[in-house]
Design a protein around this motif. Structure first.
Motif, PDB file in Angstrom:
ATOM      1  N   ASP A  76       0.854  -1.190   0.000  1.00 28.83           N
ATOM      2  CA  ASP A  76       0.000   0.000   0.000  1.00 28.83           C
ATOM      3  C   ASP A  76       0.890   1.240   0.000  1.00 28.83           C
ATOM      4  N   LYS A  77       0.541   2.198  -0.837  1.00 28.55           N
ATOM      5  CA  LYS A  77       1.360   3.404  -0.951  1.00 28.55           C
ATOM      6  C   LYS A  77       1.145   4.371   0.203  1.00 28.55           C
ATOM      7  N   SER A  78       0.110   4.156   1.005  1.00 24.79           N
ATOM      8  CA  SER A  78      -0.206   5.082   2.093  1.00 24.79           C
ATOM      9  C   SER A  78       0.664   4.826   3.317  1.00 24.79           C
ATOM     10  N   PRO A  79       0.780   5.833   4.186  1.00 20.46           N
ATOM     11  CA  PRO A  79       1.494   5.622   5.447  1.00 20.46           C
ATOM     12  C   PRO A  79       0.750   4.622   6.330  1.00 20.46           C
ATOM     13  N   HIS A  80       1.449   4.089   7.317  1.00 21.43           N
ATOM     14  CA  HIS A  80       0.885   3.131   8.260  1.00 21.43           C
ATOM     15  C   HIS A  80      -0.398   3.679   8.895  1.00 21.43           C
ATOM     16  N   ASP A  81      -1.439   2.857   8.866  1.00 18.72           N
ATOM     17  CA  ASP A  81      -2.745   3.152   9.474  1.00 18.72           C
ATOM     18  C   ASP A  81      -3.542   4.224   8.745  1.00 18.72           C
ATOM     19  N   PHE A  82      -3.144   4.554   7.520  1.00 18.26           N
ATOM     20  CA  PHE A  82      -3.933   5.503   6.723  1.00 18.26           C
ATOM     21  C   PHE A  82      -4.285   4.904   5.364  1.00 18.26           C
ATOM     22  N   GLU A  83      -4.434   3.589   5.336  1.00  9.92           N
ATOM     23  CA  GLU A  83      -4.832   2.902   4.111  1.00  9.92           C
ATOM     24  C   GLU A  83      -6.302   3.226   3.799  1.00  9.92           C
ATOM     25  N   GLY A  84      -6.625   3.304   2.524  1.00 11.79           N
ATOM     26  CA  GLY A  84      -8.000   3.595   2.142  1.00 11.79           C
ATOM     27  C   GLY A  84      -8.319   5.074   2.305  1.00 11.79           C
ATOM     28  N   PRO A  85      -9.568   5.468   2.005  1.00 12.79           N
ATOM     29  CA  PRO A  85      -9.916   6.891   1.994  1.00 12.79           C
ATOM     30  C   PRO A  85     -10.412   7.452   3.319  1.00 12.79           C
ATOM     31  N   TRP A  86     -10.673   6.571   4.312  1.00  9.65           N
ATOM     32  CA  TRP A  86     -11.482   6.984   5.457  1.00  9.65           C
ATOM     33  C   TRP A  86     -10.895   8.147   6.246  1.00  9.65           C
ATOM     34  N   ALA A  87      -9.593   8.149   6.450  1.00  9.74           N
ATOM     35  CA  ALA A  87      -8.969   9.211   7.259  1.00  9.74           C
ATOM     36  C   ALA A  87      -8.214  10.212   6.400  1.00  9.74           C
ATOM     37  N   HIS A 149      -3.346 -10.166  11.727  1.00  7.19           N
ATOM     38  CA  HIS A 149      -1.909 -10.292  11.421  1.00  7.19           C
ATOM     39  C   HIS A 149      -1.623 -10.096   9.931  1.00  7.19           C
ATOM     40  N   ALA A 150      -2.314  -9.126   9.346  1.00  7.56           N
ATOM     41  CA  ALA A 150      -2.100  -8.837   7.929  1.00  7.56           C
ATOM     42  C   ALA A 150      -0.677  -8.338   7.703  1.00  7.56           C
ATOM     43  N   ASP A 151      -0.026  -8.877   6.689  1.00 10.09           N
ATOM     44  CA  ASP A 151       1.353  -8.504   6.355  1.00 10.09           C
ATOM     45  C   ASP A 151       1.309  -7.322   5.385  1.00 10.09           C
ATOM     46  N   VAL A 152       1.213  -6.114   5.945  1.00  7.39           N
ATOM     47  CA  VAL A 152       1.072  -4.903   5.140  1.00  7.39           C
ATOM     48  C   VAL A 152       2.417  -4.189   5.050  1.00  7.39           C
ATOM     49  N   ARG A 153       2.803  -3.872   3.834  1.00  2.34           N
ATOM     50  CA  ARG A 153       4.031  -3.094   3.613  1.00  2.34           C
ATOM     51  C   ARG A 153       3.600  -1.693   3.162  1.00  2.34           C
ATOM     52  N   ASN A 154       3.668  -0.745   4.066  1.00  2.93           N
ATOM     53  CA  ASN A 154       3.229   0.622   3.764  1.00  2.93           C
ATOM     54  C   ASN A 154       4.293   1.396   2.992  1.00  2.93           C
ATOM     55  N   GLU A 155       3.811   2.471   2.341  1.00  5.95           N
ATOM     56  CA  GLU A 155       4.666   3.337   1.527  1.00  5.95           C
ATOM     57  C   GLU A 155       5.434   2.540   0.480  1.00  5.95           C
ATOM     58  N   HIS A 156       4.720   1.544  -0.066  1.00  5.20           N
ATOM     59  CA  HIS A 156       5.208   0.757  -1.203  1.00  5.20           C
ATOM     60  C   HIS A 156       4.279   1.049  -2.382  1.00  5.20           C
ATOM     61  N   GLU A 157       4.779   1.768  -3.342  1.00  6.64           N
ATOM     62  CA  GLU A 157       3.956   2.217  -4.468  1.00  6.64           C
ATOM     63  C   GLU A 157       4.269   1.415  -5.726  1.00  6.64           C
ATOM     64  N   LEU A 158       3.218   0.830  -6.300  1.00  8.18           N
ATOM     65  CA  LEU A 158       3.369   0.079  -7.542  1.00  8.18           C
ATOM     66  C   LEU A 158       3.671   1.042  -8.684  1.00  8.18           C
ATOM     67  N   LYS A 159       4.747   0.773  -9.414  1.00 10.78           N
ATOM     68  CA  LYS A 159       5.129   1.600 -10.557  1.00 10.78           C
ATOM     69  C   LYS A 159       4.802   0.932 -11.881  1.00 10.78           C
ATOM     70  N   THR A 160       5.027  -0.372 -11.974  1.00 13.89           N
ATOM     71  CA  THR A 160       4.748  -1.115 -13.205  1.00 13.89           C
ATOM     72  C   THR A 160       4.398  -2.548 -12.850  1.00 13.89           C
ATOM     73  N   ILE A 161       3.498  -3.122 -13.627  1.00  9.62           N
ATOM     74  CA  ILE A 161       3.156  -4.530 -13.454  1.00  9.62           C
ATOM     75  C   ILE A 161       3.349  -5.225 -14.790  1.00  9.62           C
ATOM     76  N   ARG A 162       4.096  -6.373 -14.765  1.00  4.89           N
ATOM     77  CA  ARG A 162       4.518  -7.002 -16.013  1.00  4.89           C
ATOM     78  C   ARG A 162       4.340  -8.514 -15.942  1.00  4.89           C
ATOM     79  N   PRO A 163       3.252  -9.050 -16.502  1.00  3.58           N
ATOM     80  CA  PRO A 163       3.136 -10.513 -16.588  1.00  3.58           C
ATOM     81  C   PRO A 163       4.297 -11.081 -17.385  1.00  3.58           C
TER      82      PRO A 163
END
Length: 493
Positions: A76-87, A149-163
């Motif tokens: 997730d590209k958001s900071p810790h505990d700010f995932e999604g739009p709610w906050a 116990h979700a394994d969330v990696r914050n401030e990780h932004e997807l740049k490209t996806i390549r099958p």
């Protein structure tokens, strides 16, 4: 309105709930034992499932996968505990959904919002609660993330996806200022309402100085609107919430510029929420899928009752119905907004015109976008049911997987799964909306488990052949003297 209960939570109650949840998970064997063979590529571990987005859809899917013994990592590209739009960008005071809905609880009472709330504030407070405050829902999701116990990696932004075409998907991910390539066997896009696009920006606003306008989904400091004359285009939930937020931050006035001659009164989407459609949308004939979703789109969802009152209680709020915008001109520091009812002179314009499925707005999908089959490629609706949103929606397979426009043009495309709003036409509203998010998460998790087993059938058959855990050691019985027994029975006859 208070966004949280006025009294302090009882931490011991929450601790008791978490102990109950641990017992429930233990009883259900959750998480299940891992069973997928480990995989590596170019000296790097390959993840079984990478989920892009750690909002409520991503969290629910990760928990559902854990129940099946599949470990997922969420980026997730958001900071810790700010995932999604709610906050961040959401501005409603409360959720629209009734408080009783189970949301991402996956059938576990002890994982539900209700249990979380009562553990802290008690049954009486629950009875007094009308709708769930937005920031309290965010607090619940933070707790959900922790206890599952979700394994969330914050401030990780997807740049490209390549099958890759070799059973793997490569993802270029930026974190800490560096880009690293990740590999996964399956990738799920749990990217929310604008998961395959972004804010719809109408033509009349394009080209204007950005300091004079914003989309309602954009991050913005509403205190900057103090003493300004603000126009809000639209009359949906986000339009009302944006208008109310501007007024509450001291806007001199807010003019609601509403194209329709009246506001919609009935939420038709709510009327479609029956288990048969939740579980059966994918099985409907194309014409019925389209007909149901188009009808809901055409009828439009009314703004919530409380959100509308939140605007109308201000004497400096004005509702202009049948007031469609024709063009907007910038004159110095002012905007001239020409409508079918006349010209408004305003300081700032908030456009609440929804979201578009527009691959061009998501450069991270540039390598897959030309190859994804859309509903516009699959189905031609009657002239009176044309719908750009539906035509732009991806035509997904039974497990939310993208399908190719041209067979074999992009090998591995089917390893990408769309678990966000654009899946609604193919699968119904099970990939983002609170009412059916658990149903969608379980459906996708079970589908991924089936796909993994099919791909690894040779491995699992070998495991089956090599399985040698004895349940008997040969000492549990004594072999009979069969001949003697037969003679004995004959003598007794």
């Amino acid at each position: 309105m208070s966004l949280r209960p006025p009294h302090a939570p009882a931490q011991n109650g929450l601790q008791a709930l978490e102990e109950r949840l641990r017992e429930d998970l233990l009883t259900l064997g959750w998480p299940a034992k891992s069973w997928i063979p480990p995989c590596s590529f170019q000296g790097q571990a390959v993840h079984d499932v990478l989920i892009i987005g750690a909002g409520q859809a991503g969290l629910a899917l990760a928990a559902a996968l854990a129940q099946l013994g599949i470990q997922a990592v969420l980026l997730d590209k958001s900071p810790h505990d700010f995932e999604g739009p709610w906050a961040t960008t959401a501005r409603m005071e409360t959720l629209r959904s009734p408080k009783e809905l189970l949301g991402p609880a996956l059938g576990l009472p002890s994982l539900s919002f209700r249990a979380w709330f009562i553990a802290q504030w008690g049954h009486q407070a629950w009875q007094q609660l009308d709708k769930i405050p937005r920031l309290q829902w965010m607090d619940y999701l933070r707790w959900y993330k922790r206890v599952t116990h979700a394994d969330v990696r914050n401030e990780h932004e997807l740049k490209t996806i390549r099958p890759q075409g070799n059973g793997l998907v490569a993802l270029d991910v930026n974190a800490n200022g560096k880009t690293k390539t990740w590999f996964a066997r399956r990738v799920v896009l749990a990217t929310g309402r604008d998961g395959l696009g972004g804010a719809h920006i109408p033509a009349f606003i394009q080209g204007l100085d950005r300091k004079h306008w914003a989309h309602s989904s954009h991050p913005m400091d509403y205190s900057s609107l103090r003493n300004l004359h603000v126009g809000v285009v639209g009359a949906g939930a986000s339009a009302m919430d944006s208008a109310a937020t501007a007024l509450e931050h001291g806007a001199a006035s807010v003019d609601m510029l509403i194209r329709r001659p009246d506001l919609p009164r009935i939420n038709k989407s709510k009327g479609s929420g029956v288990p048969g459609l939740t579980h059966g949308q994918y099985l409907l004939p194309d014409e019925w899928k389209w007909r149901v979703r188009h009808y809901i789109n055409a009828q439009q969802v009314p703004p919530p009752h409380d959100s509308t009152l939140r605007v109308s209680r201000h004497t400096n709020a004005y509702f202009h119905l049948g007031c469609a915008i024709e063009k907007v001109e910038q004159m110095g520091e002012k905007l001239r907004v020409y409508t079918t009812q006349g010209m408004f002179t305003l300081d700032f314009l908030i456009v609440s015109t929804g979201f578009a499925i527009d691959w061009a707005l998501r450069p991270e999908f540039s390598q897959i976008a030309p190859h994804v089959r859309l509903w516009g490629d699959r189905y031609t609706p009657p002239a009176n049911q044309r719908d750009e949103e539906l035509s732009s929606s991806p035509d997904l397979g039974p497990y939310f997987e993208f399908q190719p426009r041209t067979p074999a043009a992009l090998p591995g495309l089917e390893r990408l799964h769309c678990f966000s709003y654009p899946a609604a036409l193919s699968h119904g509203p099970v990939s983002g909306d609170i009412p059916a998010i658990s149903d969608g998460a379980r459906k996708l998790a079970q589908g991924l488990a089936a796909l993994f087993y099919r791909e690894d059938a040779d491995y699992h058959f070998t495991q089956l052949q090599n399985y040698a855990e004895p349940e008997l050691d040969g000492k549990e019985w004594t072999p009979a003297d069969t001949a003697a027994r037969i003679r004995s029975l004959g003598e007794q006859a």
